[in-house]
Design a protein around this motif. Structure first.
Motif, mmCIF file in Angstrom:
data_model
loop_
_atom_site.group_PDB
_atom_site.id
_atom_site.type_symbol
_atom_site.label_atom_id
_atom_site.label_comp_id
_atom_site.label_asym_id
_atom_site.label_seq_id
_atom_site.Cartn_x
_atom_site.Cartn_y
_atom_site.Cartn_z
ATOM 1 N N UNK A 19 0.823 -1.210 0.000
ATOM 2 C CA UNK A 19 0.000 0.000 0.000
ATOM 3 C C UNK A 19 0.859 1.262 0.000
ATOM 4 N N UNK A 20 1.977 1.256 0.709
ATOM 5 C CA UNK A 20 2.884 2.402 0.670
ATOM 6 C C UNK A 20 3.433 2.592 -0.743
ATOM 7 N N UNK A 21 3.847 1.473 -1.396
ATOM 8 C CA UNK A 21 4.407 1.592 -2.742
ATOM 9 C C UNK A 21 3.375 2.163 -3.713
ATOM 10 N N UNK A 22 2.139 1.689 -3.593
ATOM 11 C CA UNK A 22 1.087 2.198 -4.477
ATOM 12 C C UNK A 22 0.850 3.680 -4.229
ATOM 13 N N UNK A 23 0.875 4.091 -2.964
ATOM 14 C CA UNK A 23 0.704 5.509 -2.623
ATOM 15 C C UNK A 23 1.800 6.352 -3.262
ATOM 16 N N UNK A 24 3.045 5.925 -3.108
ATOM 17 C CA UNK A 24 4.156 6.697 -3.658
ATOM 18 C C UNK A 24 4.097 6.752 -5.183
ATOM 19 N N UNK A 25 3.850 5.598 -5.804
ATOM 20 C CA UNK A 25 3.870 5.521 -7.263
ATOM 21 C C UNK A 25 2.770 6.355 -7.901
#
Length: 370
Positions: free
Chosen positions: A169-175
């Motif tokens: 979820x963090x990666x999706x937020x950043x991307x």
């Protein structure tokens, strides 16, 4: 059950915002403030200075004026003091990271992609094995260093399945910020659904809901977490936060020329007035909260019929409460913070930076090698 409305009167001494007067978003849940809010505030001010996100009295004062810590105190009203401090830390990171995109970075997708890659590298499996943050690595900017610290503290001793989900979820937020940079430079705006596909990630609600599990001391089993009702309720929660945020920040974003706003997108495609678009987006929020209430009412019996154990059902109830706290807390905080009042609007008018420029100038820069 109390009912909060975004169209309440303007506090004395604040310049009226027409979007706040015309928006009638109804959040049918009470907002409660964690008793440890002030302790979390003091902790995060010290932490943000220690990791280099805030430097100097001006940047610290600008940040403190926004009272971002109170947003987390509304999100997690029953969290222990240490958990609320950590939540306030990652919320500080959220907003300082997001504010990088008010500068030229917000229109440079390739540069955004590199920053996201640097941040995502801190979530490698070996990084999660250590409980304490290590010294600053050469080349790390404050954003990367601070996120490594947050990631390690958040994941220490946690369930592996939860940790993998939290990281995804963090990666999706950043991307999603790269996609938003493309929206800013595109010839035409996406459809509202296309906009929401990206905004549902960049709003950052999913990591916040993950943290509700951590505050409660549990991790929902994958087969329960993935239930269609909970999946829809998570999306509703995120959408309501998006719509409220886009309404209360509309005047500020119009002043800054930012197009990543559901009201702006709807107006561009429908050719209607700002007021009509605000009314439409408010209606979308209200319809979703009504749907959430119906789903929440039916969920306990559905879990019993599926044979879900009592303890897990109690955890689901806590998790659903967490969604209510996020929706209600976001509205309450948004109507009170200086981020969206006359000061915040004036700070970005004509392309000027909002309060926080002093921290944003160096947050992404590399640390000097010790």
């Amino acid at each position: 059950m109390s009912d909060q409305t975004a169209g309440r009167s303007t506090p004395q001494g604040r310049t009226a915002d027409p979007t706040r007067q015309t928006a009638a978003v109804r959040i049918p849940f009470p907002a409660r403030l964690n008793l440890h809010a002030e302790r979390a505030r003091q902790h995060t001010l010290q932490w943000a200075q220690a990791v280099g996100l805030l430097t100097g009295d001006v940047a610290t004062a600008e940040y403190d004026t926004l009272r971002l810590d109170r947003l987390m105190a509304y999100f997690y009203p029953d969290a222990r003091a240490a958990d609320l401090e950590l939540a306030a830390d990652f919320n500080a990171w959220f907003f300082i990271f997001d504010d990088q995109f008010d500068t030229g970075l917000g229109t440079r997708p390739a540069q955004v992609r590199q920053l996201v890659a640097d941040l995502a590298a801190t979530m490698a499996p070996d990084e999660a094995a250590h409980g304490a943050a290590e010294a600053v690595r050469p080349g790390d900017g404050p954003l990367v260093h601070a996120f490594r610290d947050i990631w390690r503290r958040s994941t220490a001793g946690t369930d592996q399945g939860w940790r993998l989900r939290f990281g995804a979820h963090w990666r999706a937020y950043m991307s999603a910020h790269e996609a938003e940079a493309r929206h800013r430079t595109a010839d035409r705006l996406p459809s509202l659904e296309g906009f929401l596909d990206v905004r549902r990630e960049s709003i950052g609600v999913r990591p916040c809901l993950d943290f509700a599990e951590r505050c409660g001391g549990y991790a929902l089993p994958d087969e329960v977490y993935g239930l269609p009702a909970l999946r829809e309720m998570r999306q509703i929660t995120g959408d309501v936060v998006i719509f409220v945020n886009d309404i209360v920040s509309l005047v500020k974003e119009l002043a800054a020329g930012d197009v990543n706003n559901s009201v702006v997108v709807h107006r561009a495609h429908k050719g209607c007035t700002v007021e009509e678009s605000v009314e439409h987006v408010s209606g979308l929020a209200n319809a979703r909260t009504d749907r959430f209430v119906r789903l929440a009412a039916a969920l306990p019996e559905a879990l019993v019929l599926r044979g879900v154990p009592r303890e897990t059902r109690d955890h689901v109830a806590h998790y659903v409460d967490g969604m209510r706290h996020v929706m209600a807390g976001n509205l309450t905080w948004s109507l009170a913070t200086a981020r969206y009042d006359a000061t915040g609007i004036a700070a970005v008018s004509g392309g000027r930076r909002r309060p926080g420029a002093a921290w944003r100038r160096r947050a992404a820069r590399p640390h000097p090698t010790p």
